[in-house]
Design a protein around this motif. Structure first.
Motif, PDB file in Angstrom:
ATOM      1  N   LYS B 282      -9.410  49.497  -3.835  1.00  0.00           N
ATOM      2  CA  LYS B 282     -10.627  50.134  -4.339  1.00  0.00           C
ATOM      3  C   LYS B 282     -10.919  51.385  -3.519  1.00  0.00           C
ATOM      4  O   LYS B 282     -11.400  52.386  -4.028  1.00  0.00           O
ATOM      5  CB  LYS B 282     -11.794  49.160  -4.232  1.00  0.00           C
ATOM      6  N   ALA B 283     -10.541  51.260  -2.204  1.00  0.00           N
ATOM      7  CA  ALA B 283     -10.825  52.375  -1.307  1.00  0.00           C
ATOM      8  C   ALA B 283      -9.990  53.584  -1.715  1.00  0.00           C
ATOM      9  O   ALA B 283      -8.916  53.449  -2.291  1.00  0.00           O
ATOM     10  CB  ALA B 283     -10.492  51.981   0.129  1.00  0.00           C
ATOM     11  N   THR B 284     -10.436  54.753  -1.420  1.00  0.00           N
ATOM     12  CA  THR B 284      -9.707  55.948  -1.802  1.00  0.00           C
ATOM     13  C   THR B 284      -8.750  56.385  -0.704  1.00  0.00           C
ATOM     14  O   THR B 284      -8.196  57.481  -0.740  1.00  0.00           O
ATOM     15  CB  THR B 284     -10.683  57.091  -2.109  1.00  0.00           C
ATOM     16  N   THR B 285      -8.519  55.489   0.269  1.00  0.00           N
ATOM     17  CA  THR B 285      -7.631  55.840   1.370  1.00  0.00           C
ATOM     18  C   THR B 285      -6.166  55.745   0.968  1.00  0.00           C
ATOM     19  O   THR B 285      -5.307  56.372   1.565  1.00  0.00           O
ATOM     20  CB  THR B 285      -7.856  54.899   2.563  1.00  0.00           C
ATOM     21  N   GLY B 286      -5.895  54.944  -0.041  1.00  0.00           N
ATOM     22  CA  GLY B 286      -4.496  54.744  -0.440  1.00  0.00           C
ATOM     23  C   GLY B 286      -3.909  55.974  -1.101  1.00  0.00           C
ATOM     24  O   GLY B 286      -4.548  57.007  -1.240  1.00  0.00           O
ATOM     25  N   VAL B 287      -2.607  55.818  -1.513  1.00  0.00           N
ATOM     26  CA  VAL B 287      -1.941  56.928  -2.166  1.00  0.00           C
ATOM     27  C   VAL B 287      -2.472  57.042  -3.594  1.00  0.00           C
ATOM     28  O   VAL B 287      -2.618  56.044  -4.300  1.00  0.00           O
ATOM     29  CB  VAL B 287      -0.420  56.680  -2.202  1.00  0.00           C
ATOM     30  N   LYS B 288      -2.776  58.279  -3.979  1.00  0.00           N
ATOM     31  CA  LYS B 288      -3.360  58.501  -5.287  1.00  0.00           C
ATOM     32  C   LYS B 288      -2.253  58.585  -6.340  1.00  0.00           C
ATOM     33  O   LYS B 288      -1.262  59.285  -6.145  1.00  0.00           O
ATOM     34  CB  LYS B 288      -4.141  59.812  -5.235  1.00  0.00           C
ATOM     35  N   CYS B 289      -2.378  57.859  -7.423  1.00  0.00           N
ATOM     36  CA  CYS B 289      -1.340  57.828  -8.460  1.00  0.00           C
ATOM     37  C   CYS B 289      -1.960  57.898  -9.837  1.00  0.00           C
ATOM     38  O   CYS B 289      -3.102  57.500 -10.033  1.00  0.00           O
ATOM     39  CB  CYS B 289      -0.553  56.522  -8.404  1.00  0.00           C
ATOM     40  N   LYS B 290      -1.142  58.343 -10.762  1.00  0.00           N
ATOM     41  CA  LYS B 290      -1.584  58.393 -12.154  1.00  0.00           C
ATOM     42  C   LYS B 290      -0.784  57.356 -12.950  1.00  0.00           C
ATOM     43  O   LYS B 290       0.446  57.316 -12.872  1.00  0.00           O
ATOM     44  CB  LYS B 290      -1.335  59.791 -12.705  1.00  0.00           C
TER      45      LYS B 290
END
Lengths: 284, 351
Positions: B282-290
């Motif tokens: 849920k956190a936005t710390t992870g790798v962002k993916c589409k």
């Protein structure tokens, strides 16, 4: 629908025509063989059976013919049957073994040897008849069943058919049999022979008819009338026609012809179930 | 001394193609070993060499302490189940099973007893008088098994015996083979290209690629500690994710990734992560993916996505994630389950 019916009727018409073309001559020969010679000569061939069936056939089967009067039609029928049977049986056995060795034993030159066998198709017996005769007579086999049969038992056609069939047998079958402890001899007997049953029947029929209808070879081979065959007898009975000592025995001649076609017909009828399967079978 | 020993076995075909490169393997008595690999990797060739259907070019194969290189297949006391079963089409089921016994000169009464035994074990008692052509695929499979079992051989060899069955039957027969093998305790080798089959059946797996044994080990060893990139990729569905990068200061860095790596500094490293070791955070710390594609399998959901640097990633999650195609998600990796491979040699890095 109507068009379908029409094409079907047309097809049947063609088939019926074919059947009649094949059957009418035989029917005529049969009916004519049961009439007396006077009727036949004055009125021509007869469409309906006559009264002399037993008499004519009895005469043909049991009358002694030839120069020294040693052979009857029964004897010739038996000779021809032996010759046809011997040639067919040996041809099938030899061809199966030859094809087996060509397909399953990887010796060098297997393919050239196969083509060499195949080329012998171009050299029928009539072409090599003199050397064949020389060999057989040197071996002292003239006037014997062995001499009648042996020179004709090699067959390139049958080798070819069996080779093609063996090639279609999946390799796994051989491998599985090997793991089950079958040696090459057992694989042949327990697997290839039963699997090629239909093929054997088909080849047997072809080869029997081939052997049965041989004319030139038995003519050269046999000086002793005891070994005369039906096809040779056919010639004798026609020679008599022109010598015209007494009234030509036309009825008996037809009886003889009818008798001579019985053995091949018998073989075909007995084996036809397998024969047809053998010809149309594709994949095992 | 192991039951089956392959020592530096090499296979070169007469036309010069090399099917098997220097392979050695020991198989213990009673073990079920699975050779697994893509088609053309030499697994069947190796099996056939053990059966004696292919010559051994170099090296030695021992069975029960004896060299069997030169021994005829019929003398090796090995039974094999073929992919197309290779049942004898002209013989009844009874004779199919009995043939191997007969050719070994076993007495008729014993054969009868043995065939009855086997047919009961495999529940094919009512098929004994039928011909193989009258049987269904599953029944043929059983008969092929029965034929192998009847002889009570030293070794069973299975050459992709399940690949001609439909999916459901395949699972069922797989279980039966496993049970049967346990019950009989016969050393067995099973060849398959299906990694699920391999994982579920084998006591040990031999993963093969291009004629080389890439790794030998228990299914779990191979799954959790693949020694080469090929093994990591081949075993497990969906396939492992790979990302190229480098290690510096105990950290693996790639375009958009940065994960801890306790290895020496090195360029050209490939990171491998299994789809189930990636989770959506849920956190936005992870790798962002589409998200590009979603496969809902019921028990799990497989999400195919791309990160900002166009790396394809596959995520498998147990939870019923409410993700739609086109969504942007953040993912993080389970850092205890990372695999690192040398990009040049494809081998796993060692500490």
């Amino acid at each position: 629908m109507i068009i379908n019916r029409l094409t079907q009727m047309f097809a049947h018409f063609i088939l019926l025509l074919g059947v009649l073309l094949m059957v009418i001559p035989i029917w005529l020969a049969f009916t004519s063989s049961t009439h007396d010679n006077v009727t036949l000569i004055t009125e021509g061939m007869q469409w309906y059976p006559g009264p002399l069936f037993i008499e004519n056939y009895d005469e043909v089967l049991n009358e002694k013919g030839g120069f020294s009067e040693e052979i009857t039609a029964t004897g010739m029928l038996i000779n021809s049957f032996i010759m046809g049977l011997g040639i067919a049986t040996l041809k099938v056995i030899i061809s199966m073994m030859a094809a087996y060795s060509l397909v399953y034993f990887r010796f060098s030159l297997a393919t050239p040897i196969f083509w060499f066998i195949f080329i012998t198709l171009l050299v029928p017996l009539e072409v090599r008849i003199f050397p064949s005769y020389k060999i057989v007579s040197d071996m002292g086999l003239t006037n014997s069943y062995t001499g009648l049969v042996l020179p004709l038992v090699a067959s390139a056609t049958a080798v070819f058919f069996f080779r093609q069939f063996y090639k279609s047998v999946p390799d796994e079958l051989l491998e599985s049999a090997k793991l089950d402890g079958a040696n090459s001899w057992r694989f042949f007997i327990d697997f290839l022979v039963p699997l090629s049953k239909t093929m054997i029947a088909a080849m047997f029929i072809f080869m029997f008819v081939f052997g049965y209808s041989q004319y030139l070879w038995p003519l050269l081979m046999t000086t002793d009338e005891k070994y005369w065959t039906v096809v040779m007898g056919m010639k004798l009975i026609y020679v008599e026609l022109y010598e015209g000592v007494s009234l030509p025995r036309v009825g008996q001649r037809f009886a003889y012809i009818i008798l001579s076609i019985i053995p091949p017909v018998l073989i075909v009828v007995l084996l036809q179930r397998w024969f047809i399967k053998g010809l149309i079978q594709t994949e095992k | 001394m192991s039951f089956i020993n392959l020592k530096n076995v090499v296979k070169v075909y007469p036309d010069g193609t090399q099917a098997i490169f220097n392979s050695s393997l020991s198989i213990e008595k009673g073990e079920l070993v699975v050779f697994v690999g893509p088609s053309g990797c030499g697994k069947s060739t190796l099996l056939r060499m053990i059966a004696g259907l292919e010559d051994v070019t170099e090296g030695e194969i021992d069975l029960d302490g004896n060299r069997i290189n030169e021994i005829d297949p019929s003398e090796r006391d090995i039974a094999m189940v073929f992919q197309n079963y290779a049942l004898y089409p002209h013989m009844s089921v009874y004779n199919n099973i009995a043939y191997g016994l007969r050719s070994r000169g076993i007495k008729k009464l014993e054969i009868e007893a043995q065939v009855t035994n086997v047919s009961e074990l495999l529940q094919i008692g009512d098929l004994l008088s039928k011909k193989p052509g009258q049987l269904s695929g599953g029944q043929r499979q059983r008969v092929a098994m029965g034929r192998a079992i009847a002889r009570d051989p030293k070794v069973f060899l299975f050459d992709e015996p399940l690949s001609n069955l439909d999916a459901k039957l395949r699972v069922q027969v797989r279980l039966e083979i496993k049970k049967l093998q346990r019950k009989m305790g016969t050393t067995s080798i099973f060849v398959t290209h299906d990694q699920t089959e391999a994982m579920t059946l084998g006591d040990r797996l031999v993963v093969m690629n291009k004629g080389v044994m890439e790794q030998v080990g228990t299914p779990m060893e191979i799954y959790y500690h693949p020694k080469t990139k090929f093994v990591a990729e081949f075993i497990g569905t969906p396939s492992m994710n790979f990302i190229t990068g480098s290690i510096k200061d105990k950290t693996f860095k790639a375009s958009s990734f940065a994960v801890p790596a306790r290895y020496e500094d090195k360029d050209d490293v490939i990171l491998g992560v299994r789809p189930e070791d990636i989770s959506i955070t849920k956190a936005t710390t992870g790798v962002k993916c589409k998200v590009e594609l979603i496969e809902k399998l019921g028990s799990s959901t497989v999400i195919y996505c791309v990160d900002m640097k166009e790396n394809q990633l596959c995520v498998s999650t147990q939870s019923r994630a409410s993700v739609e195609v086109g969504d942007t998600i953040h993912i993080s990796t389970n850092n205890k389950a990372l695999h690192f491979f040398d990009r040049e040699t494809s081998k796993a890095l060692t500490k």
